[in-house]
Motif scaffolding. Structure first.
Motif, short mmCIF file in Angstrom:
data_model
loop_
_atom_site.label_atom_id
_atom_site.label_comp_id
_atom_site.label_asym_id
_atom_site.label_seq_id
_atom_site.Cartn_x
_atom_site.Cartn_y
_atom_site.Cartn_z
N LEU B 189 -16.64 -6.59 11.34
CA LEU B 189 -17.18 -6.01 12.57
C LEU B 189 -16.17 -6.04 13.71
O LEU B 189 -16.18 -5.17 14.56
CB LEU B 189 -18.44 -6.77 13.00
CG LEU B 189 -19.60 -6.78 12.01
CD1 LEU B 189 -20.78 -7.53 12.62
CD2 LEU B 189 -20.02 -5.36 11.64
N GLU B 190 -15.34 -7.07 13.75
CA GLU B 190 -14.31 -7.14 14.79
C GLU B 190 -13.20 -8.08 14.34
O GLU B 190 -13.42 -8.96 13.51
CB GLU B 190 -14.89 -7.60 16.14
CG GLU B 190 -15.58 -8.95 16.10
CD GLU B 190 -16.34 -9.27 17.39
OE1 GLU B 190 -16.04 -8.68 18.45
OE2 GLU B 190 -17.25 -10.12 17.33
N LEU B 191 -12.02 -7.85 14.90
CA LEU B 191 -10.86 -8.69 14.59
C LEU B 191 -10.31 -9.27 15.89
O LEU B 191 -10.41 -8.64 16.94
CB LEU B 191 -9.77 -7.86 13.91
CG LEU B 191 -10.11 -7.29 12.53
CD1 LEU B 191 -8.97 -6.38 12.05
CD2 LEU B 191 -10.35 -8.41 11.52
N HIS B 192 -9.72 -10.45 15.79
CA HIS B 192 -9.11 -11.09 16.96
C HIS B 192 -7.66 -11.42 16.62
O HIS B 192 -7.39 -12.42 15.96
CB HIS B 192 -9.86 -12.37 17.33
CG HIS B 192 -11.34 -12.18 17.45
ND1 HIS B 192 -11.92 -11.40 18.41
CD2 HIS B 192 -12.35 -12.65 16.68
CE1 HIS B 192 -13.24 -11.42 18.25
NE2 HIS B 192 -13.52 -12.16 17.21
N ASP B 193 -6.77 -10.52 17.01
CA ASP B 193 -5.34 -10.77 16.86
C ASP B 193 -4.90 -10.96 15.41
O ASP B 193 -4.11 -11.85 15.10
CB ASP B 193 -4.94 -12.01 17.69
CG ASP B 193 -4.04 -11.61 18.85
OD1 ASP B 193 -3.95 -10.41 19.13
OD2 ASP B 193 -3.43 -12.52 19.44
N ILE B 194 -5.46 -10.17 14.53
CA ILE B 194 -4.97 -10.16 13.15
C ILE B 194 -5.09 -8.72 12.67
O ILE B 194 -6.02 -8.00 13.06
CB ILE B 194 -5.78 -11.14 12.26
CG1 ILE B 194 -5.13 -11.29 10.87
CG2 ILE B 194 -7.23 -10.67 12.11
CD1 ILE B 194 -5.75 -12.41 10.03
N GLU B 195 -4.15 -8.29 11.87
CA GLU B 195 -4.21 -6.93 11.33
C GLU B 195 -5.23 -6.88 10.20
O GLU B 195 -5.35 -7.83 9.42
CB GLU B 195 -2.83 -6.51 10.80
CG GLU B 195 -1.77 -6.36 11.87
CD GLU B 195 -2.11 -5.25 12.87
OE1 GLU B 195 -2.70 -4.23 12.45
OE2 GLU B 195 -1.82 -5.43 14.07
N TYR B 196 -5.95 -5.78 10.09
CA TYR B 196 -6.95 -5.63 9.04
C TYR B 196 -6.31 -5.87 7.66
O TYR B 196 -6.85 -6.59 6.81
CB TYR B 196 -7.59 -4.24 9.09
CG TYR B 196 -8.67 -4.05 8.05
CD1 TYR B 196 -9.98 -4.45 8.29
CD2 TYR B 196 -8.38 -3.49 6.80
CE1 TYR B 196 -10.97 -4.31 7.34
CE2 TYR B 196 -9.35 -3.34 5.84
CZ TYR B 196 -10.65 -3.75 6.11
OH TYR B 196 -11.62 -3.61 5.16
N ALA B 197 -5.14 -5.30 7.47
CA ALA B 197 -4.48 -5.41 6.15
C ALA B 197 -4.11 -6.87 5.85
O ALA B 197 -4.21 -7.33 4.71
CB ALA B 197 -3.24 -4.53 6.11
N THR B 198 -3.69 -7.59 6.89
CA THR B 198 -3.33 -9.00 6.72
C THR B 198 -4.55 -9.81 6.29
O THR B 198 -4.51 -10.63 5.36
CB THR B 198 -2.77 -9.58 8.03
OG1 THR B 198 -1.73 -8.72 8.49
CG2 THR B 198 -2.26 -11.00 7.85
N LEU B 199 -5.69 -9.57 6.98
CA LEU B 199 -6.92 -10.29 6.66
C LEU B 199 -7.35 -9.96 5.23
O LEU B 199 -7.66 -10.86 4.43
CB LEU B 199 -8.03 -9.90 7.64
CG LEU B 199 -9.36 -10.61 7.41
CD1 LEU B 199 -9.25 -12.10 7.72
CD2 LEU B 199 -10.47 -9.97 8.25
N ALA B 200 -7.36 -8.67 4.91
CA ALA B 200 -7.80 -8.25 3.58
C ALA B 200 -6.93 -8.88 2.50
O ALA B 200 -7.41 -9.30 1.44
CB ALA B 200 -7.75 -6.72 3.48
#
Lengths: 217, 212
Positions: B189-200
């Motif tokens: 729903l939201e990210l805080h200072d992390i790239e979507y690809a990095t999290l995934a």
């Protein structure tokens, strides 16, 4: 109903091997003077039912430290100040039955209310339901839980009258009203015993029918 | 910067609807109370038998008969009510609480929660009210750091710690992302200072990008 002259009188006759219900959530509602009297009374090989397994070095922790308790039934033994229990448990000197807090409360309620057993959704699919009967009711899974009754209940309340009617104070109420219904002998310590008629009947939480012994401390 | 504990608590508080009856678990979730708008009408429940619990007591004004679930001295607000433990847990089990906020060791992709026991041989298991809250509240929010101290994710395909309850979590609030549990997996729903690809990449489970 007896108004006792001392905490020692309130715990007289406690047999070895008794199941003892001890009220309190941490130290709030903990009947420290009655527990101290039970240590002096000497009963041993006890099973204690209480939310926690002792805090600091007083009350329930002192009873554990005195080596009088074979088994603890509780929801939350591990706390920052539960060093007495932690040491006994790690040394293999005490048995532990962990019960979800709401299940502990409801098992006591059932014990006092003459209920044979009940199905609860709490704990389904976890370690605490292992080996227990389960049943699907209206599409949801439940686990069968049995009542708890004690030989003796030790309760901390705020005030009693001479008929044993009790009122409690703030969150010190916690398990007191449940445990008062669920033991053969119910001993209560209060800050004051008032004359019959001096408690507002609308405000009585535990009616005196459940209470056997009170002592002002 | 990922969110501080306080900033994460503010994000959780933002998503609690006005007028809700709410239970905040021991530890990190307790911080949410500091970010609730006093005019929101949110009522805090504490498992040891109280509704409309107020903030922690000021030093010198503590009352040993008035504590929260963590045994910290607290205060009462106007309209507070006290009740015994069977009533308190009937409020949970009976579905009367709108939201609970719990800490976690692990949450699985289908919303299984593990937060009471590491299962280690020398661990002393202590469940308290966690199982009752997890199965009872209408919505279960988890509030935790996304990664453990060793860097391993707490959001996992399958929990390896003993479960508190299966499939109970609705939403996961972490310092780097807010995730919604759905029947089809986790939505970001939201990210805080992390790239979507990095999290995934770090989570090792399927994610769906549902950011607005």
């Amino acid at each position: 109903m007896i108004v006792c002259s001392s905490p020692d009188e309130a715990v007289e006759g406690t047999a070895d091997g008794s199941v003892v219900l001890v009220s309190g959530f941490g130290m709030a509602g903990m009947p420290v003077d009655l527990v101290d009297a039970l240590i002096r009374q000497g009963a041993t090989d006890l099973t204690v039912v209480s939310n926690n397994a002792g805090n600091g070095d007083t009350g329930l922790a002192a009873l554990l430290a005195a080596g009088r308790v074979r088994k603890v039934v509780c929801s939350f033994p591990r706390q920052s100040d539960s060093w007495v229990f932690d040491g006994l448990f790690r040394a293999g000197q005490i048995e532990l039955e962990v019960v979800p807090q709401g299940t502990l409360a409801e098992r006591l309620r059932a014990g006092g209310a003459g209920i044979g057993a009940f199905y609860s959704p709490t704990g389904v699919g976890t370690l605490l339901a292992e080996g227990k009967e389960t049943r699907e009711i209206n599409g949801r899974e439940y686990v069968l839980e049995y009542p708890i009754r004690g030989d003796l209940a030790l309760i901390g309340a705020h005030r009693a009258d001479r008929m044993g009617n009790l009122v409690y104070r703030k969150t010190a109420r916690n398990f007191g009203p449940l445990m008062a219904t669920a033991a053969e002998t119910v001993a209560v310590q209060v800050a004051a015993v008032v004359d019959t008629g001096d408690l507002d009947p609308e405000a009585v939480v535990t009616p005196g029918i459940y209470v056997d012994r009170v002592v002002a401390v | 910067m990922s969110l501080s504990k306080s900033a994460l608590a503010a994000v959780v508080a933002r998503d609690i609807p006005p007028g809700s009856y709410v239970n905040l678990g021991i530890g990190l979730p307790t911080l949410v109370a500091e970010h609730l708008d006093p005019t929101s009408g949110v009522v805090l429940h504490t498992e040891n038998g109280m509704l409309n619990m107020g903030p922690a007591a000021e030093p010198g004004a503590e009352d040993p008969d008035l504590t929260n679930a963590g045994k910290i001295p607290v205060t009462e607000l106007p309209g507070a009510a006290y009740f015994h433990h069977a009533d308190s847990f009937a409020m949970m089990r009976g579905g009367h609480l709108d939201v609970c906020v719990l800490g976690a060791f692990q949450v699985s992709a289908r919303g299984d929660l593990a937060n009471w026991h590491t299962g280690a041989p020398d661990a002393i298991p202590a469940v308290g009210g966690a199982m009752d809250l997890a199965i009872g509240a209408k919505r279960v929010f988890v509030m935790t750091t996304m990664f453990a101290k060793d860097g391993s994710p707490k959001i996992v395909p399958e929990c390896t710690y003993p479960l508190t309850a299966p499939a109970c979590v609705d939403r996961i609030y972490t310092d780097v992302a807010t995730l919604q549990v759905t029947g089809a997996g986790l939505e970001v729903l939201e990210l805080h200072d992390i790239e979507y690809a990095t999290l995934a990449d770090r989570l090792e489970l399927p994610l769906k990008d549902a950011r607005q």
